[in-house]
Motif scaffolding. Structure first.
Motif, short mmCIF file in Angstrom:
data_model
loop_
_atom_site.label_atom_id
_atom_site.label_comp_id
_atom_site.label_asym_id
_atom_site.label_seq_id
_atom_site.Cartn_x
_atom_site.Cartn_y
_atom_site.Cartn_z
N GLY A 38 1.01 -1.10 0.14
CA GLY A 38 -0.02 -0.10 -0.01
C GLY A 38 0.71 1.35 -0.14
N THR A 39 1.89 1.42 0.98
CA THR A 39 2.51 2.72 1.00
C THR A 39 3.81 2.60 0.41
OG1 THR A 39 3.80 2.03 3.22
CG2 THR A 39 1.58 3.05 3.50
N GLY A 40 4.37 1.16 -0.01
CA GLY A 40 5.47 1.22 -0.91
C GLY A 40 6.69 1.38 0.15
N GLU A 41 6.48 1.77 1.38
CA GLU A 41 7.74 2.15 2.36
C GLU A 41 8.43 0.95 2.33
OE1 GLU A 41 8.15 3.80 7.12
OE2 GLU A 41 6.45 2.60 6.31
N ILE A 42 9.71 1.21 2.55
CA ILE A 42 10.92 0.01 2.62
C ILE A 42 11.20 -0.07 4.10
CG2 ILE A 42 13.40 -0.62 2.09
CD1 ILE A 42 11.49 -0.45 -0.34
N LEU A 43 10.90 -1.30 4.62
CA LEU A 43 10.76 -1.59 6.03
C LEU A 43 12.07 -2.28 6.36
CD1 LEU A 43 7.46 -3.22 6.22
CD2 LEU A 43 7.82 -1.12 7.00
N MET A 44 12.69 -2.97 5.79
CA MET A 44 13.99 -3.49 6.15
C MET A 44 14.45 -4.56 5.13
SD MET A 44 12.19 -6.54 8.48
CE MET A 44 13.45 -7.75 8.35
N MET A 45 15.90 -4.86 5.26
CA MET A 45 16.54 -5.90 4.51
C MET A 45 16.91 -6.89 5.27
SD MET A 45 19.48 -7.34 3.38
CE MET A 45 20.83 -7.27 2.86
N ALA A 46 16.74 -8.22 4.79
CA ALA A 46 17.38 -9.35 5.53
C ALA A 46 17.76 -10.27 4.34
CB ALA A 46 16.25 -9.72 6.50
#
Length: 144
Positions: A38-46
């Motif tokens: 929905g927002t396209g916000e990048i939350l994290m990388m793992a």
């Protein structure tokens, strides 16, 4: 991310075509970027290994590989801040994954919505997101 149903019960897809499209590195890992639906916000990388990819695809609950613990890391198993898979994408080279997720609560172990809470401002790193949930509440101890 549901399985098809056959007369004898559910048919679990093998996902071998997906695995074949992924270029895992020498350690058997591939970076996975989690993006909020929905927002396209990048939350994290793992990181994910083959087993984490398959578990994610089979269950719809995002699973990573923890390099520090050397084991599968089911996002939210300790904190309750689970990620549900909404879309799974492989980049053009097959060497990076994008998992679009529905995120429960915060994604970062620091208690912030995103792990990318520091940004370059006036030549210095500045904190641009506040802590939403005290990490000691999530994990029972403090994280940096």
């Amino acid at each position: 991310m549901t399985d098809a149903t056959a007369p004898g019960g559910p048919i679990e897809p093998s996902f071998e075509d997906v695995i074949a499209a992924i270029a895992f590195n020498a350690e058997g890992l591939v970076p996975a970027i989690a993006q909020a639906e929905g927002t396209g916000e990048i939350l994290m990388m793992a990181w994910m290994n083959r087993e984490a990819v398959l578990e994610t695809l089979r269950t719809g609950r995002v699973c990573y590989w923890s390099r520090s613990r050397k084991g599968l890391w089911r996002k939210g198993e300790t904190s309750g801040q689970m990620q549900r898979l909404k879309d799974f994408r492989v980049d053009c080279d097959g060497d990076t994954l994008l998992v679009i997720v529905e995120q429960d609560g915060v994604a970062c172990h620091t208690g912030r919505r995103s792990c990318f809470y520091r940004a370059l401002r006036d030549g210095k790193l500045a904190i641009i997101q506040d802590v939403e949930t005290d990490p000691s509440v999530l994990y029972g101890h403090t994280h940096k």
